[in-house]
Design an enzyme around this catalytic site. Structure first.
Site, PDB file in Angstrom:
ATOM      1  N   GLY A  34     -11.223  10.270  32.559  1.00  0.00           N
ATOM      2  CA  GLY A  34     -12.740  10.854  32.737  1.00  0.00           C
ATOM      3  C   GLY A  34     -12.442  12.179  33.037  1.00  0.00           C
ATOM      4  O   GLY A  34     -11.799  12.816  34.256  1.00  0.00           O
ATOM      5  N   GLY A  42     -18.029   1.676  27.853  1.00  0.00           N
ATOM      6  CA  GLY A  42     -18.293   3.053  27.057  1.00  0.00           C
ATOM      7  C   GLY A  42     -17.575   2.832  25.878  1.00  0.00           C
ATOM      8  O   GLY A  42     -16.757   2.165  25.625  1.00  0.00           O
ATOM      9  N   GLN A  43     -17.748   4.303  25.462  1.00  0.00           N
ATOM     10  CA  GLN A  43     -16.903   4.399  24.003  1.00  0.00           C
ATOM     11  C   GLN A  43     -15.272   4.034  23.964  1.00  0.00           C
ATOM     12  O   GLN A  43     -14.856   3.369  23.307  1.00  0.00           O
ATOM     13  CB  GLN A  43     -17.303   5.744  23.282  1.00  0.00           C
ATOM     14  N   ILE A  44     -14.694   4.967  25.017  1.00  0.00           N
ATOM     15  CA  ILE A  44     -13.338   4.870  25.051  1.00  0.00           C
ATOM     16  C   ILE A  44     -12.843   3.582  25.322  1.00  0.00           C
ATOM     17  O   ILE A  44     -12.079   2.916  24.938  1.00  0.00           O
ATOM     18  CB  ILE A  44     -12.715   6.045  25.983  1.00  0.00           C
ATOM     19  N   ASP A  95      -3.646  16.170  24.229  1.00  0.00           N
ATOM     20  CA  ASP A  95      -3.435  17.507  23.680  1.00  0.00           C
ATOM     21  C   ASP A  95      -2.047  17.759  23.109  1.00  0.00           C
ATOM     22  O   ASP A  95      -1.670  18.349  22.294  1.00  0.00           O
ATOM     23  CB  ASP A  95      -3.415  18.476  25.230  1.00  0.00           C
ATOM     24  N   GLY A 127     -15.193   2.398  33.194  1.00  0.00           N
ATOM     25  CA  GLY A 127     -16.017   2.674  32.239  1.00  0.00           C
ATOM     26  C   GLY A 127     -15.947   1.933  30.962  1.00  0.00           C
ATOM     27  O   GLY A 127     -16.020   2.223  29.808  1.00  0.00           O
ATOM     28  N   ARG A 181     -18.622  15.337  28.337  1.00  0.00           N
ATOM     29  CA  ARG A 181     -19.699  16.692  27.909  1.00  0.00           C
ATOM     30  C   ARG A 181     -20.047  16.687  26.536  1.00  0.00           C
ATOM     31  O   ARG A 181     -19.720  15.821  25.614  1.00  0.00           O
ATOM     32  CB  ARG A 181     -18.693  17.823  28.203  1.00  0.00           C
ATOM     33  N   HIS A 215      -6.250  20.079  31.534  1.00  0.00           N
ATOM     34  CA  HIS A 215      -6.677  19.509  30.306  1.00  0.00           C
ATOM     35  C   HIS A 215      -8.350  20.325  29.990  1.00  0.00           C
ATOM     36  O   HIS A 215      -9.178  19.750  30.263  1.00  0.00           O
ATOM     37  CB  HIS A 215      -7.022  18.052  30.377  1.00  0.00           C
TER      38      HIS A 215
HETATM   39  P1  NAD Z   1     -19.200   6.855  27.677  1.00  0.00           P
HETATM   40  O1  NAD Z   1     -20.432   7.598  28.256  1.00  0.00           O
HETATM   41  O2  NAD Z   1     -19.172   6.391  26.250  1.00  0.00           O
HETATM   42  O3  NAD Z   1     -18.838   5.912  28.688  1.00  0.00           O
HETATM   43  C1  NAD Z   1     -18.493   6.087  29.927  1.00  0.00           C
HETATM   44  C2  NAD Z   1     -18.839   4.902  30.628  1.00  0.00           C
HETATM   45  O4  NAD Z   1     -18.532   4.763  31.878  1.00  0.00           O
HETATM   46  C3  NAD Z   1     -20.147   4.378  30.733  1.00  0.00           C
HETATM   47  O5  NAD Z   1     -20.237   3.073  30.138  1.00  0.00           O
HETATM   48  C4  NAD Z   1     -20.780   4.648  31.903  1.00  0.00           C
HETATM   49  O6  NAD Z   1     -21.720   3.507  32.347  1.00  0.00           O
HETATM   50  C5  NAD Z   1     -19.351   4.470  32.689  1.00  0.00           C
HETATM   51  N1  NAD Z   1     -19.319   4.957  34.187  1.00  0.00           N
HETATM   52  C6  NAD Z   1     -20.053   5.745  34.744  1.00  0.00           C
HETATM   53  N2  NAD Z   1     -19.836   5.875  35.948  1.00  0.00           N
HETATM   54  C7  NAD Z   1     -19.171   5.030  36.163  1.00  0.00           C
HETATM   55  C8  NAD Z   1     -18.540   4.507  37.389  1.00  0.00           C
HETATM   56  N3  NAD Z   1     -18.782   5.195  38.812  1.00  0.00           N
HETATM   57  N4  NAD Z   1     -17.850   3.387  37.476  1.00  0.00           N
HETATM   58  C9  NAD Z   1     -17.401   2.902  36.245  1.00  0.00           C
HETATM   59  N5  NAD Z   1     -18.030   2.961  35.138  1.00  0.00           N
HETATM   60  C10 NAD Z   1     -18.804   4.237  35.061  1.00  0.00           C
HETATM   61  O7  NAD Z   1     -18.069   8.160  27.603  1.00  0.00           O
HETATM   62  P2  NAD Z   1     -16.797   8.030  27.110  1.00  0.00           P
HETATM   63  O8  NAD Z   1     -16.750   8.765  25.679  1.00  0.00           O
HETATM   64  O9  NAD Z   1     -15.994   6.671  26.930  1.00  0.00           O
HETATM   65  O10 NAD Z   1     -15.654   9.202  28.079  1.00  0.00           O
HETATM   66  C11 NAD Z   1     -15.497   8.670  29.077  1.00  0.00           C
HETATM   67  C12 NAD Z   1     -14.777  10.015  29.903  1.00  0.00           C
HETATM   68  O11 NAD Z   1     -13.490  10.144  29.317  1.00  0.00           O
HETATM   69  C13 NAD Z   1     -15.685  11.298  30.086  1.00  0.00           C
HETATM   70  O12 NAD Z   1     -15.496  11.776  31.054  1.00  0.00           O
HETATM   71  C14 NAD Z   1     -14.858  12.018  28.543  1.00  0.00           C
HETATM   72  O13 NAD Z   1     -15.186  13.384  28.903  1.00  0.00           O
HETATM   73  C15 NAD Z   1     -13.435  11.708  29.067  1.00  0.00           C
HETATM   74  N6  NAD Z   1     -12.543  11.986  27.907  1.00  0.00           N
HETATM   75  C16 NAD Z   1     -11.147  12.512  28.327  1.00  0.00           C
HETATM   76  C17 NAD Z   1     -10.135  12.751  27.479  1.00  0.00           C
HETATM   77  C18 NAD Z   1      -8.967  12.986  27.915  1.00  0.00           C
HETATM   78  O14 NAD Z   1      -8.162  13.320  27.142  1.00  0.00           O
HETATM   79  N7  NAD Z   1      -8.709  13.258  29.100  1.00  0.00           N
HETATM   80  C19 NAD Z   1     -10.289  12.383  26.230  1.00  0.00           C
HETATM   81  C20 NAD Z   1     -11.816  11.834  25.723  1.00  0.00           C
HETATM   82  C21 NAD Z   1     -12.978  11.807  26.527  1.00  0.00           C
HETATM   83  C1  LMR Z   2     -11.025  15.882  24.608  1.00  0.00           C
HETATM   84  O1  LMR Z   2     -10.121  16.632  24.694  1.00  0.00           O
HETATM   85  O2  LMR Z   2     -11.535  15.365  23.397  1.00  0.00           O
HETATM   86  C2  LMR Z   2     -12.018  15.190  25.941  1.00  0.00           C
HETATM   87  O3  LMR Z   2     -11.613  15.968  26.991  1.00  0.00           O
HETATM   88  C3  LMR Z   2     -13.233  15.358  25.463  1.00  0.00           C
HETATM   89  C4  LMR Z   2     -13.950  16.811  25.683  1.00  0.00           C
HETATM   90  O4  LMR Z   2     -14.938  16.962  26.550  1.00  0.00           O
HETATM   91  O5  LMR Z   2     -13.235  17.683  25.067  1.00  0.00           O
END
Ligand code: NAD
Ligand code: LMR
Length: 341
Positions: free
Chosen positions: A138, A22-24, A167, A19, A100, A195
């Site tokens: 993710g 993406g943003q992260i 968290d 990913g 989400r 989480h």
């Molecule tokens: P985003 O939509 O900006 O980026 C996600 C990227 O993943 C996209 O560029 C997409 O094309 C890519 N992607 C999708 N399927 C893929 C695959 N099979 N293989 C490779 N890349 C793939 O989302 P984001 O804001 O970067 O968030 C990513 C994930 O992290 C989300 O599931 C979000 O809920 C999660 N997240 C988790 C935490 C945590 O504390 N665990 C915190 C924030 C966000």
């Molecule tokens: C968070 O805790 O910020 C992430 O898991 C993104 C979400 O869906 O809450």
């Protein structure tokens, strides 16, 4: 693009980020390349995995990485093929998944995201380096880590962890504000469970400048009863629902704080820590069923996170931990029903 010869004597560590477009991903790449995750002495090769629609964005990030001229960055590879992305990987950050939106719970992503982590686990199993360590970001992170680990039968399960460091850091930040302390003056805080909104941010073993947090809160809030009420009614729900709060305020889920937590999670696992929180595969510690990926207080001696055992768990804590563990078991059963496990 790679330079024609290796420089210096330190071996290069291959880090895979899924990913990455993406943003992260964007918030992670530059900090990793600058040495903030593995330290200033460890050169890195970045392998960026995206789906075809995300490749262009990752390509742009790769161009910008080049424009930073980071001395530790040896190579950047870009691919939409997991077998290429995990080839020789020693550290994998599994970020790529759908986030989400407002009004959703992370478990609502189970069906959408579960299909991603099985094939990636299988590719890790077949292609990663022997010392591979995987951190799942993710969502739903705990259960996605469970899926990835189950799909990698030749990799020791304890190599798979999921992020609850965000968290943990959120809890530290909110507690520090309430106690008028610095976050690093608070020790012994723990996140238990999933989480998700059922997680249990636990201060019962925590101290601030050496004083029990419960006593320090009591002194500030007017007594023990008031401190307990604040913990139950304000602190725990605010930490547990902070992700939703961020989504409501920003319009999309946390990015920089998530990337920061992911970097800290890997950094502390690799360089060692006496106490933090991470979701690891339960071996039955604290009566959490074996095999669930559950958050515990953990330590690392640099070779991987281990659950800190022997802490006293009172009845109220037990009830909260059990509720979150029940949710993890339900998520596991749901992905089994989807045929993913
Ligand atoms: P985003 O939509 O900006 O980026 C996600 C990227 O993943 C996209 O560029 C997409 O094309 C890519 N992607 C999708 N399927 C893929 C695959 N099979 N293989 C490779 N890349 C793939 O989302 P984001 O804001 O970067 O968030 C990513 C994930 O992290 C989300 O599931 C979000 O809920 C999660 N997240 C988790 C935490 C945590 O504390 N665990 C915190 C924030 C966000
Ligand atoms: C968070 O805790 O910020 C992430 O898991 C993104 C979400 O869906 O809450």
């Amino acid at each position: 693009m790679a330079p024609s010869a290796e420089r210096g004597s330190a071996p290069t560590t291959t880090v895979t980020i899924t990913g990455a477009g993406g943003q992260i991903g964007y918030a992670l790449l530059f900090r990793i390349a600058a040495g903030e995750m593995l330290g200033p002495d460890r050169p890195v090769r970045l392998k960026l995995l995206e789906i075809p629609q995300g490749l262009r964005s990752a390509e742009g990030a790769a161009l910008e990485l080049q424009d930073c001229a980071f001395p530790l960055l040896r190579e950047v590879d870009l691919t939409d093929d997991p077998t290429v992305a995990f080839d020789g990987s020693s550290i994998a950050l599994l970020v790529g998944a759908r986030p989400r939106g407002p009004g959703m719970e992370r478990a609502d992503l189970l069906a959408a995201n579960a299909g991603i982590f099985g094939p990636q686990g299988a590719a890790i199993n077949a292609h990663a380096a022997d010392d591979i360590r995987v951190a799942v970001v993710g969502n739903p992170a705990n259960t996605n880590a469970l899926i990835a680990a189950a799909s990698a039968p030749d990799v020791p399960p304890d190599r798979f962890t999921a992020l609850t460091r965000l968290d943990h850091d959120r809890a530290l930040g909110l507690l520090a504000e309430a106690l008028d302390a610095w976050p690093d003056e608070i020790e012994g805080l723990a996140i238990w469970g999933n989480h998700s909104a059922t997680q249990f941010p636990d201060v019962s073993h925590a101290t601030v400048r050496g004083e029990r947090v419960a006593d320090a809160l009591g002194a500030r809030l007017g007594g023990r009863v008031e401190a307990c009420a604040w913990l139950d009614d304000v602190f725990i729900p605010r930490v547990a629902k902070r992700g939703a709060e961020i989504i409501e305020v920003r319009g999309s889920s946390s990015v920089a704080s998530a990337a920061n937590a992911a970097i800290e999670h890997v950094r502390d696992e690799q360089s060692g820590t006496a106490w933090t929180s991470a979701a690891v595969i339960s071996r039955g510690e604290y009566d959490v069923p074996e095999g669930l990926v559950c958050s515990f207080p953990v330590a690392s001696d640099g070779t991987g996170y281990r659950v800190i055992e022997g802490l006293e768990i009172d009845t109220r804590a037990r009830t909260r931990i059990d509720a979150s563990v029940d949710e993890l078991a339900a998520e596991r059963d749901a992905v089994r029903a989807l045929g993913v496990l």
